[in-house]
Design an enzyme around this catalytic site. Structure first.
Site, short mmCIF file in Angstrom:
data_model
loop_
_atom_site.label_atom_id
_atom_site.label_comp_id
_atom_site.label_asym_id
_atom_site.label_seq_id
_atom_site.Cartn_x
_atom_site.Cartn_y
_atom_site.Cartn_z
N GLY A 199 0.93 -1.55 0.06
CA GLY A 199 0.03 -0.02 0.04
C GLY A 199 0.84 1.19 0.10
CG ASP A 249 -9.57 0.71 9.26
OD1 ASP A 249 -10.22 0.95 10.09
OD2 ASP A 249 -9.93 -0.11 8.46
CE LYS A 299 -10.32 3.59 6.19
NZ LYS A 299 -10.90 2.18 6.05
CG PHE A 331 -12.22 -0.06 1.99
CD1 PHE A 331 -11.80 -0.84 2.96
CD2 PHE A 331 -11.86 -0.18 0.57
CE1 PHE A 331 -10.56 -1.53 2.58
CE2 PHE A 331 -10.88 -1.23 0.42
CZ PHE A 331 -10.11 -1.71 1.19
CB VAL A 332 -10.42 5.30 0.84
CG1 VAL A 332 -11.23 6.16 1.43
CG2 VAL A 332 -8.99 5.05 1.64
NE ARG A 368 -1.71 -3.13 -4.89
CZ ARG A 368 -1.80 -3.42 -3.36
NH1 ARG A 368 -1.53 -2.25 -2.58
NH2 ARG A 368 -1.96 -4.47 -2.77
P1 IMP Z 1 -5.26 -1.58 10.68
O1 IMP Z 1 -4.57 -2.65 11.15
O2 IMP Z 1 -6.91 -1.65 10.82
O3 IMP Z 1 -5.06 0.02 11.01
O4 IMP Z 1 -5.43 -1.79 8.83
C1 IMP Z 1 -4.15 -1.35 8.25
C2 IMP Z 1 -4.04 -1.79 6.93
O5 IMP Z 1 -5.25 -2.24 6.38
C3 IMP Z 1 -3.46 -0.87 6.06
O6 IMP Z 1 -2.03 -0.73 6.08
C4 IMP Z 1 -4.06 -1.19 4.77
O7 IMP Z 1 -3.11 -2.16 4.09
C5 IMP Z 1 -5.40 -1.73 5.02
N1 IMP Z 1 -6.55 -0.91 4.88
C6 IMP Z 1 -7.07 -0.48 6.15
N2 IMP Z 1 -7.98 0.41 5.61
C7 IMP Z 1 -8.04 0.42 4.04
C8 IMP Z 1 -8.82 1.26 2.94
O8 IMP Z 1 -9.64 2.04 3.31
N3 IMP Z 1 -8.58 0.80 1.85
C9 IMP Z 1 -7.40 -0.13 1.69
N4 IMP Z 1 -6.67 -0.74 2.54
C10 IMP Z 1 -7.23 -0.40 3.75
MG MG Z 2 -0.71 -1.25 4.49
#
Ligand code: IMP
Ligand code: MG
Length: 217
Positions: free
Chosen positions: A73, A132, A160, A181-182, A194
């Site tokens: 990402g 997130d 977020k 979700f983006v 991407r």
């Molecule tokens: P977290 O562990 O919930 O903070 O999620 C982090 C990872 O989930 C990010 O590094 C992204 O790879 C993926 N992710 C979280 N939200 C999104 C989104 O809205 N779009 C795409 N990937 C996301």
């Molecule tokens: Mg990531």
């Protein structure tokens, strides 16, 4: 603010407050129903990345950092950010995969590709695409701290709002965005989108169109 014509008919909402630079939007490269509102236009991304690079250049002037990009990402963000930092940085990459559904993380993270460079004594800056729940970042921080860097800080492009139950402690942050979700600028759904130059909402209820394999190519 952009006119409907400039935004290719797509409505626009700019992530706040860190970026605050609405601008002219490129026409969407593909007209897919699941691609919703633009959350951060391309020129706002570029302007904010330049600001982050300038801040990092000042803060790390006497100790050029090792940038640790989190694949896949953060790949576009890291390549733009590195060019906006006026210091002899080094780069390494890590890939993690989180167990969970396609659009939600479970917090159980597995290292898919580890770093090549030894972190001991280094000033490490983690470069993340989006925070997130914050669970992936918490895992990364714990994991990298155990390798004895001299310092460890985080630069996240997107955060977020309102989803994190743990303190994030981000040294640099690009934009706060709504908890939706983006996709785009490195962020994907099933490896798609991407390469969009902006960040836009992905309408999960509509979902993906058939991919190249299903389309019978
Ligand atoms: P977290 O562990 O919930 O903070 O999620 C982090 C990872 O989930 C990010 O590094 C992204 O790879 C993926 N992710 C979280 N939200 C999104 C989104 O809205 N779009 C795409 N990937 C996301
Ligand atoms: Mg990531």
């Amino acid at each position: 603010m952009s006119t409907p014509q400039e935004s290719g008919g797509r409505s626009v909402r700019v992530g706040l407050p860190a970026g605050r630079l609405p601008g002219v939007l490129p026409a969407p490269p593909w007209d897919e129903p699941a691609l919703g509102e633009i959350i951060v236009p391309a020129d706002a991304l570029q302007a904010r990345v330049a600001e982050l690079g300038a801040a990092i250049t000042v803060d790390y002037a006497d100790r050029p950092p090792l940038l640790v990009g989190v694949l896949k990402g953060a790949c576009l963000f890291l390549s733009d950010l590195a060019r906006a930092i006026n210091l002899p940085v080094e780069m390494d990459f890590m890939a993690v995969s989180s167990y969970g559904s396609a659009t939600r993380t479970s917090g159980v993270v597995r290292i898919v590709k580890d770093l090549d460079i030894d972190l001991s004594g280094r000033d490490v800056l983690i470069v993340e695409d989006i925070v997130d729940s914050g669970l992936t970042l918490a895992f990364l921080r714990r994991n990298l701290l155990a390798r004895h860097p001299r310092s460890l800080a985080v630069c996240a492009l997107l955060v977020k709002e309102g989803l994190q139950s743990i303190p994030l402690d981000l040294a640099y942050e690009g934009f706060r965005i709504p908890p939706e979700f983006v996709v785009g600028y490195g962020l994907d759904v099933a490896e798609r989108y991407r390469n969009l130059p902006f960040i836009c909402h992905f309408r999960e209820e509509i979902g993906l169109p058939p991919g190249p394999l299903e389309a019978g190519g």
